[in-house]
Design an enzyme around this catalytic site. Structure first.
Site, PDB file in Angstrom:
ATOM      1  N   GLU A 285     -18.958 108.088 -42.701  1.00 65.60           N
ATOM      2  CA  GLU A 285     -19.816 107.328 -43.070  1.00 65.60           C
ATOM      3  C   GLU A 285     -19.338 106.807 -44.537  1.00 65.60           C
ATOM      4  O   GLU A 285     -19.193 107.965 -45.369  1.00 65.60           O
ATOM      5  CB  GLU A 285     -21.168 108.144 -43.374  1.00 65.60           C
ATOM      6  CG  GLU A 285     -22.373 107.138 -43.496  1.00 65.60           C
ATOM      7  CD  GLU A 285     -22.906 107.367 -44.800  1.00 65.60           C
ATOM      8  OE1 GLU A 285     -22.515 106.131 -45.570  1.00 65.60           O
ATOM      9  OE2 GLU A 285     -23.257 108.313 -45.422  1.00 65.60           O
ATOM     10  N   CYS A 319     -25.814 105.699 -50.630  1.00 59.54           N
ATOM     11  CA  CYS A 319     -25.141 104.815 -49.639  1.00 59.54           C
ATOM     12  C   CYS A 319     -26.083 103.792 -48.979  1.00 59.54           C
ATOM     13  O   CYS A 319     -25.723 102.796 -48.620  1.00 59.54           O
ATOM     14  CB  CYS A 319     -24.421 105.446 -48.543  1.00 59.54           C
ATOM     15  SG  CYS A 319     -23.172 106.854 -49.087  1.00 59.54           S
TER      16      CYS A 319
END
Length: 533
Positions: A285, A319
């Site tokens: 990720e 994020c």
């Protein structure tokens, strides 16, 4: 019984949890601990020291941590390989018991400690620490065993003549877990998800979150994790990776961090592909340039609140943080005024003051990078609000709203990872064109949100932006995914989209074997059709 998500404690004035956390913050701020490597259950002190400091008071040292050298990484690989035999042979229930016990410890006696470590070492506010270091990590450790059990319960069809079953084996080798600074829960999940499935792990935590990562390791030890199953190896990322990516025993990488680093690791694995015992599983990720796009029908106050929370909570160091917004001209004036009013109320400072909404960015490198983007915005765009920076005592960046007339301006395309939101104002009649602009502007595809009270417009956005975000939100900010409710991950430049918080992720950490047992095996090679007429 199915798990339920851990409730977030409120920390209201007069509450017992507030008093306990305040006491732990005071105690931990007054001590300077030493953090060793933990390899095969042994504490190792290399003498090659680095410091953990408070981002919001960078003169204050919280800990000295020992840096791993290449020989220690080799030892960690050997320790993980040694532990693998017994751990892989244990039952899922036996492995799950360790992590369920860890969840109970974190929910009770360890909660204040891990929250305090996250606040002091990563400059998270009390609420941001609670939803991350406590609730989300507890959820990972409680939900993952249920997801794993669902996987283990799935078997192929058997017949009257044969039994067919699936053996969910761990990967053949050692998993390398690389964790980021910004989420303590991710630091806890990346090494433990593969371990739950029977793998053993070498874990390299981010240097800027060593304190909370160390306490995660201590919680796991207290929960009964056998020595060598997870090996705690903080150190220089290049030196650690050099050893692990060259090892024939590398079975997989579980990564959260920058797109550039993950791409470099992927290339390195590709270059070495012939030396590995099996093809390593690569789960990552990575970056994001997360969007909010508003239709002319959007509710203004809700949109403004989503920008304020989604863009500035935890200093934009998520994020998933909202970083670029697309707003119709008819709404921009009103939305701008409301967002600016909220920004002016945001207290920036020491997170131990519970009135603080924004702490410091993580370190000097991040501070300089974000300050550079703000300098660019002063020259090439309009800073609507904020823009101030100060690193005298802590790495403080004011929440900043930027307006640009250029849809391809770098602040609309590049990941900043700071409290900076850039707005592009579009003509009201260009809704579909704007959606296509959102889809094509950034290389990332992690999170995004649409605000509209028009169902047709929502459906249009969902269709055109189908590949633009792995987590898509309707009339909500693009942050705050909850384990079991919104499995998290994105594609394109944002990662492999293996959805942490679901069984999709856990499937990557097993190598299935199909076993067929025939009850009455044939006794001759001949078939019936072979008889002469």
């Amino acid at each position: 019984m199915p798990p339920v998500n851990e409730p977030n404690l409120s920390y209201l004035p007069g509450s017992s949890e507030r008093a306990a956390l305040k006491a732990r913050l005071s105690a931990m701020a007054s001590e300077r601990i030493e953090i060793p490597l933990i390899i095969g259950g042994r504490e190792i002190r290399t003498g090659h020291l680095a410091q953990v400091v408070m981002p919001h008071d960078h003169r204050h040292v919280l800990a000295d941590w020992h840096r791993a050298e290449p020989l220690h990484v080799v030892d960690a690989m050997a320790g993980a390989a040694k532990a693998r035999t017994d751990w892989a042979a244990s039952t899922l229930d036996e492995r799950a018991a360790v992590f369920l016990r860890a969840a109970d410890l974190l929910a009770t006696t360890w909660r204040a400690t891990l929250n305090a470590a996250t606040m002091l070492g990563q400059s998270k506010t009390v609420f941001q620490a609670e939803i991350d270091a406590a609730s989300e990590l507890i959820d990972f450790w409680r939900f993952n065993p249920v997801f794993a059990a669902e996987i283990h319960a799935e078997h192929p069809i058997s017949t009257d003549a044969a039994s067919n079953r699936m053996d969910y084996r761990p990967l053949e080798g050692v998993v390398y877990a690389v964790t980021p600074f910004n989420f303590t829960s991710i630091a806890g999940n990346l090494p433990t998800a593969p371990a739950l499935m029977g793998n053993t792990v070498v874990w390299k935590p981010a240097a800027s979150s060593i304190l909370s990562s160390y306490y995660i390791m201590r919680i796991l030890e207290a929960a009964g994790l056998p020595p060598g199953v997870i090996n705690f190896v903080p150190g220089d990322p290049v030196e650690v990776s050099d050893v692990l990516l060259e090892s024939t025993n590398l079975a997989g990488i579980h990564f959260t961090g920058s797109t550039q680093v993950f791409q470099g690791m992927w290339k390195r694995v590709g270059d070495n592909i012939g030396r590995y015992r099996s093809y390593p599983r690569l789960v990552g990720e990575t970056g994001g340039k997360d969007f909010i796009v508003a239709h002319p029908s959007a509710a203004v106050q809700e949109l403004a609140a989503a920008i304020a929370r989604g863009g500035f909570e935890y200093q934009g160091q998520k994020c998933s943080a909202a970083s670029r917004v697309y707003i119709p001209r008819s709404l921009w004036g009103d939305v701008r005024e409301r967002v600016v009013a909220m920004m002016r109320e945001m207290r920036v400072g020491d997170v131990c003051d519970f009135r603080t909404f924004i702490g410091a960015v993580i370190d000097a490198k991040a501070f300089a990078r974000i300050a550079g983007y703000l300098d660019d915005a002063r020259r090439n765009a309009t800073i609507v609000q904020g823009g101030g920076v100060n690193d005298e005592y802590g790495y403080f960046i004011e929440p900043t709203l930027v307006e640009t007339a250029d849809s391809q301006y770098r602040l609309m395309r590049e990941e900043i990872f700071g409290p900076v939101v850039t707005a592009f104002v579009y003509p009201d009649g260009e809704w579909e064109e704007t959606l296509r602009l959102v889809d094509s502007t950034s290389p990332y595809a992690l999170t995004g949100a649409v605000f509209s009270r028009d169902r047709v417009a929502i459906d249009q956005a969902a269709a055109i932006l189908r590949n633009a975000a792995g987590n898509f939100y309707v009339n909500d900010k693009p942050t705050g995914a909850v384990v079991g409710q919104q499995p998290f991950g994105g594609a394109r430049g944002s990662g492999t989209n293996d959805k942490a918080g679901s069984k999709i992720n856990l499937l990557r950490w097993v190598s299935a074997r199909t076993i067929k047992e025939t009850f009455s095996p044939p006794r001759d090679f001949k078939y019936g059709y072979m008889v002469e007429e």
